[in-house]
Design an enzyme around this catalytic site. Structure first.
Site, PDB file in Angstrom:
ATOM      1  N   ARG A  88       2.705   6.968   3.727  1.00  5.43           N
ATOM      2  CA  ARG A  88       1.447   7.717   3.676  1.00  5.43           C
ATOM      3  C   ARG A  88       0.864   7.567   2.270  1.00  5.43           C
ATOM      4  NH1 ARG A  88       1.396   7.532   8.340  1.00  5.43           N
ATOM      5  NH2 ARG A  88       1.298   9.206   9.890  1.00  5.43           N
TER       6      ARG A  88
ATOM      7  N   GLU B  47      -7.786   6.922   2.681  1.00  6.51           N
ATOM      8  CA  GLU B  47      -8.032   5.929   3.735  1.00  6.51           C
ATOM      9  C   GLU B  47      -8.924   6.460   4.870  1.00  6.51           C
ATOM     10  OE1 GLU B  47      -3.877   5.230   5.010  1.00  6.51           O
ATOM     11  OE2 GLU B  47      -4.494   5.977   6.980  1.00  6.51           O
TER      12      GLU B  47
ATOM     13  N   HIS C 114      -3.556   0.171   7.348  1.00  9.68           N
ATOM     14  CA  HIS C 114      -2.693   1.011   8.191  1.00  9.68           C
ATOM     15  C   HIS C 114      -2.374   0.300   9.517  1.00  9.68           C
ATOM     16  CE1 HIS C 114      -1.401   5.451   8.583  1.00  9.68           C
ATOM     17  NE2 HIS C 114      -0.627   4.705   9.357  1.00  9.68           N
TER      18      HIS C 114
END
Ligand code: NAD
Length: 327
Positions: free
Chosen positions: A232, A261, A293
């Site tokens: 993360r 993000e 991601h």
């Protein structure tokens, strides 16, 4: 159940439709946040992903609209105020381990690309440049790799590292005894980072792990080490890491996640001016590799996410024990 699915892309639709066990699903492209929470009216459940915002305000609107179940089609749940959901009587279920291999293999892809510079070789050869200048990497064999967090993904990543003949050091608040027996050296965070050629993050984002990598902890890194984050974005203090790259304390950086993000990832901004100066600076480094991601993004993982999400929903409908409930 009538389910509103937020942050949907065509690939989510494809897999959720294929494994639907008989529920009425509405696919919404917008993310769930304070502006869009009202769209949950008329549904029984919402299905959400990593960058949807489920804070107290959003949860209150969901509760007022009669939402009883939040279906996370992901493992991490740092974006959900679990305490507020519990207080409002909303159950939250997730997909705890859909395919640890998908993310662990992506972490290794980032390491190999940064190290052996295959992305640069690809571009060079297409332009007729067959030079090897500045493409030299290092053998992973016998190198020390620090694994921060040895749960489902970290453990799988250790198995991959083992195949490469790496020396594996690990830090986890709850060490895995089978890994220790297999030769993984557990230590404190400082001991684990010290002398590591590669550091890879696999712990969840919690209050205790927020900005785990910052100016202070970067001092423990071996100068020139590689940092990989597929977990993360909030695990890293981005400005400190940029400073580490500028001084050379950090030799290279591979990111699949980024703290801000939510405003960028999963969308095409190729014709726009990027307003986020930190990511713009990161992109400018020759030794930084960023993916959007996509660690989870394999066929196998998408299938498992869909299958387990519907198992969670069906268990809720049947009033069975929710084995993947959070909180
Ligand atoms: P997991 O729960 O199986 O393992 C997490 C491990 O971290 C556990 O062993 C836990 O003890 C450890 N841990 C907790 N707090 C810690 C701390 N303060 N310091 C060190 N270790 C700590 O989770 P997992 O399935 O292995 O996933 C790890 C993370 O990967 C998730 O939380 C998620 O954020 C991320 N993830 C990313 C993607 C992607 O597409 N890039 C996909 C799935 C998951």
């Amino acid at each position: 159940m009538k389910i509103a699915t937020f942050s949907t892309h065509h690939y989510d639709e494809q897999f959720l439709n294929e494994y639907n066990t008989g529920h009425e699903i509405t696919f919404l492209k917008v993310p769930l946040n304070e502006q869009t929470a009202s769209l949950s009216k008329g549904f029984d459940a919402v299905c959400v992903f990593v960058n949807d915002v489920l804070n107290k305000k959003v949860l209150t609107v969901l509760s007022q609209n009669g939402i009883k179940l939040i279906v996370l089609r992901c493992a991490g749940y740092n974006n959900v105020d679990i305490k507020s959901a519990g207080a409002l009587g909303i159950s939250v279920v997730r997909v705890p381990a859909y395919s640890p291999e998908a993310v662990a293999e992506h972490a290794m892809a980032l390491i190999l690309t940064l190290n052996r510079k295959t992305h640069k070789a690809y571009n060079r050869i297409r332009e007729g440049n067959f030079s090897l200048e500045r493409l030299m990497g290092f053998n992973l064999h016998n190198r020390k790799v620090a694994v921060i967090g040895t749960g489902s993904i970290g453990k799988t990543f250790c198995r991959i590292l083992n195949g490469f003949g790496c020396k594996i050091a690990a830090f986890d608040i709850d060490p895995d005894e089978t890994l220790r027996t297999a030769g993984v050296m557990y230590g404190t965070l400082e001991e684990t980072l010290a002398d590591a050629d590669v550091v890879s993050l696999h712990c969840p984002l919690l209050e205790s792990t927020h900005h785990l990598i910052n100016a202070g902890t970067l001092k423990y890194f071996k100068p020139g080490a590689m940092l990989i984050n597929t977990s993360r974005g909030g695990l890293i203090h981005t400005a400190d890491v940029i400073e580490g790259l500028k001084t050379g304390q950090l030799g290279s950086l591979g990111l699949d996640v980024y703290e801000q993000e939510a405003d960028l990832f999963f969308r095409d901004f190729s014709e726009d001016i990027i307003q986020d100066d930190l990511i713009a600076r990161l992109i400018s480094f020759p030794n930084v590799l960023i993916t959007s991601h996509q660690g989870f993004f394999t066929k196998e993982a998408m299938e498992q996410i869909a299958i387990i999400s519907f198992e969670n929903i069906d268990a809720f409908v049947a009033n069975e024990e929710l084995v993947n409930k959070i909180g």
